[in-house]
Design a protein around this motif. Sequence first.
Motif, PDB file in Angstrom:
ATOM      1  N   ARG A  81       0.379  -1.302   0.183  1.00  0.00           N
ATOM      2  CA  ARG A  81       0.358   0.262   0.275  1.00  0.00           C
ATOM      3  C   ARG A  81       0.695   1.066  -0.276  1.00  0.00           C
ATOM      4  NH1 ARG A  81      -4.933   1.269   5.026  1.00  0.00           N
ATOM      5  NH2 ARG A  81      -2.853   1.569   5.825  1.00  0.00           N
ATOM      6  N   THR A  82       1.645   1.386   0.954  1.00  0.00           N
ATOM      7  CA  THR A  82       2.490   2.305   0.589  1.00  0.00           C
ATOM      8  C   THR A  82       3.334   2.495  -0.111  1.00  0.00           C
ATOM      9  OG1 THR A  82       3.276   2.138   3.481  1.00  0.00           O
ATOM     10  CG2 THR A  82       4.906   3.543   2.004  1.00  0.00           C
ATOM     11  N   ARG A  83       3.533   1.781  -0.670  1.00  0.00           N
ATOM     12  CA  ARG A  83       4.750   1.654  -2.547  1.00  0.00           C
ATOM     13  C   ARG A  83       3.105   2.462  -3.712  1.00  0.00           C
ATOM     14  NH1 ARG A  83       8.493  -2.915  -5.096  1.00  0.00           N
ATOM     15  NH2 ARG A  83       8.534  -1.772  -6.984  1.00  0.00           N
ATOM     16  N   TYR A  84       1.981   1.928  -2.967  1.00  0.00           N
ATOM     17  CA  TYR A  84       1.644   2.053  -4.337  1.00  0.00           C
ATOM     18  C   TYR A  84       0.906   3.336  -3.894  1.00  0.00           C
ATOM     19  CZ  TYR A  84      -3.382   2.506  -7.076  1.00  0.00           C
ATOM     20  OH  TYR A  84      -4.407   2.817  -7.481  1.00  0.00           O
ATOM     21  N   PHE A  85       0.614   4.293  -3.178  1.00  0.00           N
ATOM     22  CA  PHE A  85       0.753   5.823  -2.852  1.00  0.00           C
ATOM     23  C   PHE A  85       1.726   6.085  -3.656  1.00  0.00           C
ATOM     24  CE2 PHE A  85      -3.141   3.991  -0.675  1.00  0.00           C
ATOM     25  CZ  PHE A  85      -3.778   3.913  -1.534  1.00  0.00           C
ATOM     26  N   ASP A  86       2.736   6.231  -2.595  1.00  0.00           N
ATOM     27  CA  ASP A  86       4.126   6.859  -2.983  1.00  0.00           C
ATOM     28  C   ASP A  86       4.846   6.853  -4.688  1.00  0.00           C
ATOM     29  OD1 ASP A  86       4.731   6.972  -0.564  1.00  0.00           O
ATOM     30  OD2 ASP A  86       6.685   5.501  -0.527  1.00  0.00           O
ATOM     31  N   ASP A  87       4.103   6.272  -5.477  1.00  0.00           N
ATOM     32  CA  ASP A  87       4.104   6.126  -7.431  1.00  0.00           C
ATOM     33  C   ASP A  87       3.281   7.255  -7.454  1.00  0.00           C
ATOM     34  OD1 ASP A  87       4.999   5.291  -9.347  1.00  0.00           O
ATOM     35  OD2 ASP A  87       2.616   4.265  -9.669  1.00  0.00           O
ATOM     36  N   TYR A  88       2.039   6.722  -6.723  1.00  0.00           N
ATOM     37  CA  TYR A  88       0.835   7.781  -6.880  1.00  0.00           C
ATOM     38  C   TYR A  88       1.701   9.228  -6.848  1.00  0.00           C
ATOM     39  CZ  TYR A  88      -2.734  11.339  -5.826  1.00  0.00           C
ATOM     40  OH  TYR A  88      -4.010  12.260  -5.784  1.00  0.00           O
ATOM     41  N   PHE A  89       1.979   9.514  -5.786  1.00  0.00           N
ATOM     42  CA  PHE A  89       2.524  10.988  -5.799  1.00  0.00           C
ATOM     43  C   PHE A  89       3.912  11.470  -6.527  1.00  0.00           C
ATOM     44  CE2 PHE A  89       0.361  10.792  -1.073  1.00  0.00           C
ATOM     45  CZ  PHE A  89      -0.481  12.209  -1.862  1.00  0.00           C
ATOM     46  N   HIS A  90       4.463  10.356  -7.089  1.00  0.00           N
ATOM     47  CA  HIS A  90       5.899  10.910  -8.087  1.00  0.00           C
ATOM     48  C   HIS A  90       4.715  11.278  -9.224  1.00  0.00           C
ATOM     49  CE1 HIS A  90       9.400   9.645  -5.330  1.00  0.00           C
ATOM     50  NE2 HIS A  90       8.920   8.479  -4.593  1.00  0.00           N
ATOM     51  N   ARG A  91       4.196  10.398  -9.083  1.00  0.00           N
ATOM     52  CA  ARG A  91       3.264  10.620 -11.228  1.00  0.00           C
ATOM     53  C   ARG A  91       2.807  12.283 -10.960  1.00  0.00           C
ATOM     54  NH1 ARG A  91       0.536   5.384 -12.777  1.00  0.00           N
ATOM     55  NH2 ARG A  91       2.740   3.662 -13.055  1.00  0.00           N
ATOM     56  N   ALA A  92       2.261  12.461  -9.529  1.00  0.00           N
ATOM     57  CA  ALA A  92       1.181  13.590 -10.241  1.00  0.00           C
ATOM     58  C   ALA A  92       1.584  15.114  -9.785  1.00  0.00           C
ATOM     59  CB  ALA A  92       0.994  13.445  -8.405  1.00  0.00           C
ATOM     60  N   ALA A  93       3.416  14.840  -8.883  1.00  0.00           N
ATOM     61  CA  ALA A  93       4.436  15.664  -9.298  1.00  0.00           C
ATOM     62  C   ALA A  93       5.167  16.232 -10.417  1.00  0.00           C
ATOM     63  CB  ALA A  93       5.324  15.216  -8.304  1.00  0.00           C
ATOM     64  N   GLU A  94       4.989  14.555 -10.696  1.00  0.00           N
ATOM     65  CA  GLU A  94       5.187  14.794 -12.522  1.00  0.00           C
ATOM     66  C   GLU A  94       4.727  15.850 -13.456  1.00  0.00           C
ATOM     67  OE1 GLU A  94       6.522  11.087 -13.400  1.00  0.00           O
ATOM     68  OE2 GLU A  94       8.172  10.793 -12.603  1.00  0.00           O
ATOM     69  N   ALA A  95       3.237  15.477 -13.324  1.00  0.00           N
ATOM     70  CA  ALA A  95       2.120  16.047 -13.544  1.00  0.00           C
ATOM     71  C   ALA A  95       2.126  17.281 -13.875  1.00  0.00           C
ATOM     72  CB  ALA A  95       0.802  15.000 -14.168  1.00  0.00           C
ATOM     73  N   GLY A  96       2.927  18.338 -13.093  1.00  0.00           N
ATOM     74  CA  GLY A  96       3.020  19.110 -12.608  1.00  0.00           C
ATOM     75  C   GLY A  96       1.974  19.997 -11.237  1.00  0.00           C
ATOM     76  N   VAL A  97       1.694  19.297 -10.348  1.00  0.00           N
ATOM     77  CA  VAL A  97       0.900  18.904  -9.377  1.00  0.00           C
ATOM     78  C   VAL A  97       1.370  20.141  -7.820  1.00  0.00           C
ATOM     79  CG1 VAL A  97      -0.639  18.584  -7.245  1.00  0.00           C
ATOM     80  CG2 VAL A  97      -1.071  17.268  -9.905  1.00  0.00           C
ATOM     81  N   ARG A  98       1.304  20.477  -7.340  1.00  0.00           N
ATOM     82  CA  ARG A  98       2.049  20.888  -6.638  1.00  0.00           C
ATOM     83  C   ARG A  98       0.666  21.769  -5.303  1.00  0.00           C
ATOM     84  NH1 ARG A  98       5.093  19.832  -9.852  1.00  0.00           N
ATOM     85  NH2 ARG A  98       6.744  20.532 -10.812  1.00  0.00           N
TER      86      ARG A  98
END
Length: 299
Positions: A81-98
Amino acid sequence: MRSAGDSWDITTSVGSTALFVATARALEARKPDPLAVDPYAETFCRAAGGDWAAVLEGNCPDHELLRSDFGEHFVNFQGARTRYFDDYFHRAAEAGVRQVVILAAGLDSRAYRLSWPDETVIFELDQPQVLAFKSYALSQRGIRPRAERREVAVDLREDWEEALNRSGFDPSRPSAWIAEGLLIYLPADAQEQLFTGIDALAARGSHLAVEDGAPMPPEEFAAAVAAEQAAGDERRIFHQLVYNERCAPADEWFGARGWTASATRLADYLRDLDRPVPGPDSEAGPMIARNTLVRAVKG
């Protein structure tokens, strides 16, 4: 049992479940091939003391997390679960979300351990005593967040949207939301209110990640609560804290409102990570089978 308006600190009621999860993350981090490493999970357990520290020393052999069946699978679950949500945040940051919103932040340490782009603001919402414990435990050790972190002390069954806006959240800009280990502690109407609030505040291009779970059959749930009450062990009151309700599957709810949503069964995700999946006769089997990990992007 839960009641309207109940509250808690880090060692009582729902708050204690955050320590249970932190202990599992700490045990996962010790493996030679961890799915995720949270270097601060152990810090929280030692700050709380008692059984939470003892289990890490191996001095609490009857603890659920050290039992071969449930404990093994629950630790794997938390690592995945931790890995899934960590990866999610990496993707959101790469998409420009701040802008990041962590609902029921508990002992989530992502503001402190993930790499965040400049100008990222992280809003953490939870009960005031839970937020205070986390800040104190980390600041005492000189640990500082890696992005601007804003605490929003609020009960998510109340007007959390107004509290978030007062803290400087900008609904005109994309945001990334997370509801990890939260929905089961909310009745169905509060889940509906939470989803509605997210949808109202999230601009186009916003991201969302949710841990969802189907309720237990009523007779099984009643039996689980009765067994915990009969055992009289404060470490085994999980089902007495859970509402066992769901307003709707999260991917369907958000998908019907213009979000592009996808759901991954937790069991399938564990298999993808080469971790064992408990069978139906395992104590952990029904829990794993009911859980789903959901991502969505608002169009």
